[in-house]
Design a protein around this motif. Structure first.
Motif, mmCIF file in Angstrom:
data_model
loop_
_atom_site.group_PDB
_atom_site.id
_atom_site.type_symbol
_atom_site.label_atom_id
_atom_site.label_comp_id
_atom_site.label_asym_id
_atom_site.label_seq_id
_atom_site.Cartn_x
_atom_site.Cartn_y
_atom_site.Cartn_z
ATOM 1 N N ASN A 38 0.974 -1.244 0.005
ATOM 2 C CA ASN A 38 0.021 0.098 0.140
ATOM 3 C C ASN A 38 0.944 1.419 0.072
ATOM 4 O OD1 ASN A 38 -2.833 -1.147 0.572
ATOM 5 N ND2 ASN A 38 -1.477 -2.074 2.044
ATOM 6 N N PHE A 39 0.496 2.003 -0.885
ATOM 7 C CA PHE A 39 1.326 3.489 -0.986
ATOM 8 C C PHE A 39 0.479 4.455 -0.019
ATOM 9 C CE2 PHE A 39 3.506 1.705 -4.507
ATOM 10 C CZ PHE A 39 4.843 2.611 -4.604
ATOM 11 N N LEU A 40 1.357 5.102 0.544
ATOM 12 C CA LEU A 40 0.608 6.107 1.664
ATOM 13 C C LEU A 40 1.483 7.478 1.205
ATOM 14 C CD1 LEU A 40 0.859 4.088 4.866
ATOM 15 C CD2 LEU A 40 -1.161 4.367 3.372
ATOM 16 N N PRO A 41 0.894 8.436 1.453
ATOM 17 C CA PRO A 41 -0.327 8.766 1.821
ATOM 18 C C PRO A 41 -1.729 8.284 0.981
ATOM 19 C CG PRO A 41 0.342 10.727 1.224
ATOM 20 C CD PRO A 41 1.349 10.027 0.946
ATOM 21 N N PHE A 42 -2.517 7.845 1.422
ATOM 22 C CA PHE A 42 -3.789 7.647 0.524
ATOM 23 C C PHE A 42 -4.110 8.684 -0.494
ATOM 24 C CE2 PHE A 42 -4.779 5.064 4.744
ATOM 25 C CZ PHE A 42 -4.345 3.802 3.969
ATOM 26 N N ARG A 49 -1.479 -2.978 -4.101
ATOM 27 C CA ARG A 49 -1.132 -4.109 -5.061
ATOM 28 C C ARG A 49 -0.579 -5.356 -4.423
ATOM 29 N NH1 ARG A 49 2.518 0.709 -7.758
ATOM 30 N NH2 ARG A 49 1.010 1.293 -9.231
ATOM 31 N N THR A 50 -1.061 -6.244 -5.331
ATOM 32 C CA THR A 50 -0.609 -7.691 -4.814
ATOM 33 C C THR A 50 0.926 -8.005 -5.160
ATOM 34 O OG1 THR A 50 -1.360 -8.530 -6.674
ATOM 35 C CG2 THR A 50 -3.097 -8.631 -5.202
ATOM 36 N N LYS A 51 1.235 -9.107 -4.600
ATOM 37 C CA LYS A 51 2.697 -9.624 -4.769
ATOM 38 C C LYS A 51 2.901 -9.610 -6.271
ATOM 39 C CE LYS A 51 6.204 -12.918 -3.372
ATOM 40 N NZ LYS A 51 6.688 -14.018 -2.669
ATOM 41 N N PRO A 52 1.789 -10.656 -7.092
ATOM 42 C CA PRO A 52 2.122 -10.701 -8.416
ATOM 43 C C PRO A 52 2.141 -9.323 -9.363
ATOM 44 C CG PRO A 52 0.637 -12.285 -7.545
ATOM 45 C CD PRO A 52 0.773 -11.404 -6.485
ATOM 46 N N GLU A 53 1.141 -8.444 -8.948
ATOM 47 C CA GLU A 53 1.144 -7.055 -9.451
ATOM 48 C C GLU A 53 2.421 -6.458 -9.250
ATOM 49 O OE1 GLU A 53 -3.726 -6.062 -9.135
ATOM 50 O OE2 GLU A 53 -2.238 -5.585 -7.549
ATOM 51 N N VAL A 54 3.126 -6.248 -8.096
ATOM 52 C CA VAL A 54 4.229 -5.698 -7.826
ATOM 53 C C VAL A 54 5.442 -6.299 -8.650
ATOM 54 C CG1 VAL A 54 6.119 -5.318 -6.175
ATOM 55 C CG2 VAL A 54 3.649 -4.895 -5.543
ATOM 56 N N LEU A 55 5.441 -7.832 -8.647
ATOM 57 C CA LEU A 55 6.439 -8.533 -9.450
ATOM 58 C C LEU A 55 6.297 -8.123 -11.359
ATOM 59 C CD1 LEU A 55 6.419 -11.785 -7.780
ATOM 60 C CD2 LEU A 55 8.388 -10.345 -7.937
ATOM 61 N N LYS A 56 5.141 -7.879 -11.511
ATOM 62 C CA LYS A 56 4.895 -7.565 -12.701
ATOM 63 C C LYS A 56 5.348 -5.933 -13.321
ATOM 64 C CE LYS A 56 1.333 -7.277 -16.593
ATOM 65 N NZ LYS A 56 -0.040 -7.433 -16.496
ATOM 66 N N THR A 102 15.746 10.089 -5.602
ATOM 67 C CA THR A 102 16.089 10.441 -4.041
ATOM 68 C C THR A 102 14.339 10.322 -3.478
ATOM 69 O OG1 THR A 102 17.702 11.827 -4.517
ATOM 70 C CG2 THR A 102 17.122 11.986 -2.398
ATOM 71 N N ASN A 103 14.148 9.169 -3.019
ATOM 72 C CA ASN A 103 12.855 8.855 -2.512
ATOM 73 C C ASN A 103 13.264 8.601 -0.973
ATOM 74 O OD1 ASN A 103 10.279 8.482 -2.459
ATOM 75 N ND2 ASN A 103 10.289 6.400 -3.166
ATOM 76 N N GLU A 104 12.556 9.305 -0.076
ATOM 77 C CA GLU A 104 12.328 9.032 1.318
ATOM 78 C C GLU A 104 11.099 8.291 1.450
ATOM 79 O OE1 GLU A 104 12.878 11.939 5.126
ATOM 80 O OE2 GLU A 104 12.783 12.737 3.203
ATOM 81 N N TYR A 105 11.546 7.105 2.418
ATOM 82 C CA TYR A 105 10.298 6.369 3.150
ATOM 83 C C TYR A 105 10.237 6.387 4.596
ATOM 84 C CZ TYR A 105 11.696 4.179 -1.556
ATOM 85 O OH TYR A 105 12.236 3.878 -2.769
ATOM 86 N N SER A 119 3.448 -10.049 5.392
ATOM 87 C CA SER A 119 2.033 -10.055 4.912
ATOM 88 C C SER A 119 1.438 -8.922 4.470
ATOM 89 C CB SER A 119 1.274 -10.756 6.084
ATOM 90 O OG SER A 119 1.041 -9.994 7.232
ATOM 91 N N LYS A 120 1.993 -7.798 5.048
ATOM 92 C CA LYS A 120 1.497 -6.394 4.603
ATOM 93 C C LYS A 120 2.663 -5.309 4.578
ATOM 94 C CE LYS A 120 -2.385 -3.148 5.566
ATOM 95 N NZ LYS A 120 -3.328 -2.736 6.678
ATOM 96 N N LEU A 121 2.692 -4.851 3.530
ATOM 97 C CA LEU A 121 3.769 -3.689 3.400
ATOM 98 C C LEU A 121 2.986 -2.163 3.143
ATOM 99 C CD1 LEU A 121 6.861 -3.014 2.744
ATOM 100 C CD2 LEU A 121 6.312 -3.503 0.557
ATOM 101 N N GLU A 122 3.319 -1.337 3.836
ATOM 102 C CA GLU A 122 2.746 -0.040 3.777
ATOM 103 C C GLU A 122 3.892 1.091 3.505
ATOM 104 O OE1 GLU A 122 -1.389 0.284 6.406
ATOM 105 O OE2 GLU A 122 0.419 -0.543 7.250
ATOM 106 N N GLU A 123 3.986 1.782 2.487
ATOM 107 C CA GLU A 123 5.216 2.437 2.284
ATOM 108 C C GLU A 123 4.686 4.021 2.068
ATOM 109 O OE1 GLU A 123 7.842 1.835 -1.109
ATOM 110 O OE2 GLU A 123 6.700 -0.076 -1.289
ATOM 111 N N MET A 124 5.196 5.019 3.301
ATOM 112 C CA MET A 124 4.842 6.355 3.140
ATOM 113 C C MET A 124 5.933 6.906 2.551
ATOM 114 S SD MET A 124 2.788 8.993 4.268
ATOM 115 C CE MET A 124 2.051 8.375 5.769
ATOM 116 N N VAL A 125 5.529 7.374 1.210
ATOM 117 C CA VAL A 125 6.778 7.718 0.200
ATOM 118 C C VAL A 125 6.771 9.509 0.322
ATOM 119 C CG1 VAL A 125 6.669 5.799 -1.031
ATOM 120 C CG2 VAL A 125 5.187 7.991 -1.758
ATOM 121 N N ASP A 126 7.496 10.034 -0.332
ATOM 122 C CA ASP A 126 7.840 11.346 -0.360
ATOM 123 C C ASP A 126 7.124 12.022 -1.616
ATOM 124 O OD1 ASP A 126 8.784 13.898 -1.118
ATOM 125 O OD2 ASP A 126 11.020 13.400 -0.840
#
Length: 150
Positions: A38-42, A49-56, A102-105, A119-126
């Protein structure tokens, strides 16, 4: 009940090593088959995205990042809740002139019940970085004739 702290810590270390390596396989190696990213902020409007979607999708992104480096500033692990947080910045060269990746997370992980996987990954990105990067990336991908729907 979360898995043992030592097991979670080993999974966390393996996740970080995979992130530093940053190939699709290495980065997602610790993910469960049903892991979601999940990319944050919403407000960015990026659906989970599911793992297969990310891998694609990941190979397209990695194709424009050269000399990738990850710097970890802080790691917090709450084994009793089966969660961890990582504060980091990644750096890379891009084919977009002088523009550098240069991406801060702040990345929030939830471990599987046994602690052996994520089982779940949430990324708060710049968001300021992404507002500048993604139009360049999309234009580049369109020029290359590849899908640009990241």
């Amino acid at each position: 009940m979360p898995g043992p702290a030592e097991t979670q810590a080993a999974t966390l270390a393996k996740f970080i090593e995979g992130w530093k390596t940053f190939t699709p396989e290495a980065w997602t190696e610790t993910w469960t088959d049903d892991c979601t990213q999940n990319f944050l902020p919403f407000t960015m409007g990026v659906p989970p995205r599911t793992k297969p979607e990310v891998l694609k999708l990941l190979p397209s992104l990695l194709g424009v990042l050269h000399n990738y480096k990850l710097e970890i500033y802080s790691v917090l692990h709450d084994a009793s809740k089966g969660k961890a947080a990582i504060y980091a910045t990644s750096f890379a060269d891009t084919p977009f002139g002088d523009f550098k990746w240069t991406n801060e997370y702040a990345v929030f992980l939830t471990f599987s019940e046994d602690g052996t996987q994520v089982s779940k990954l949430e990324e708060m990105v710049d968001t300021a970085f992404y507002k500048e990067f993604f139009p360049k990336f999309q234009k580049y991908m369109i020029e290359k004739g590849a899908p640009a729907n990241h």
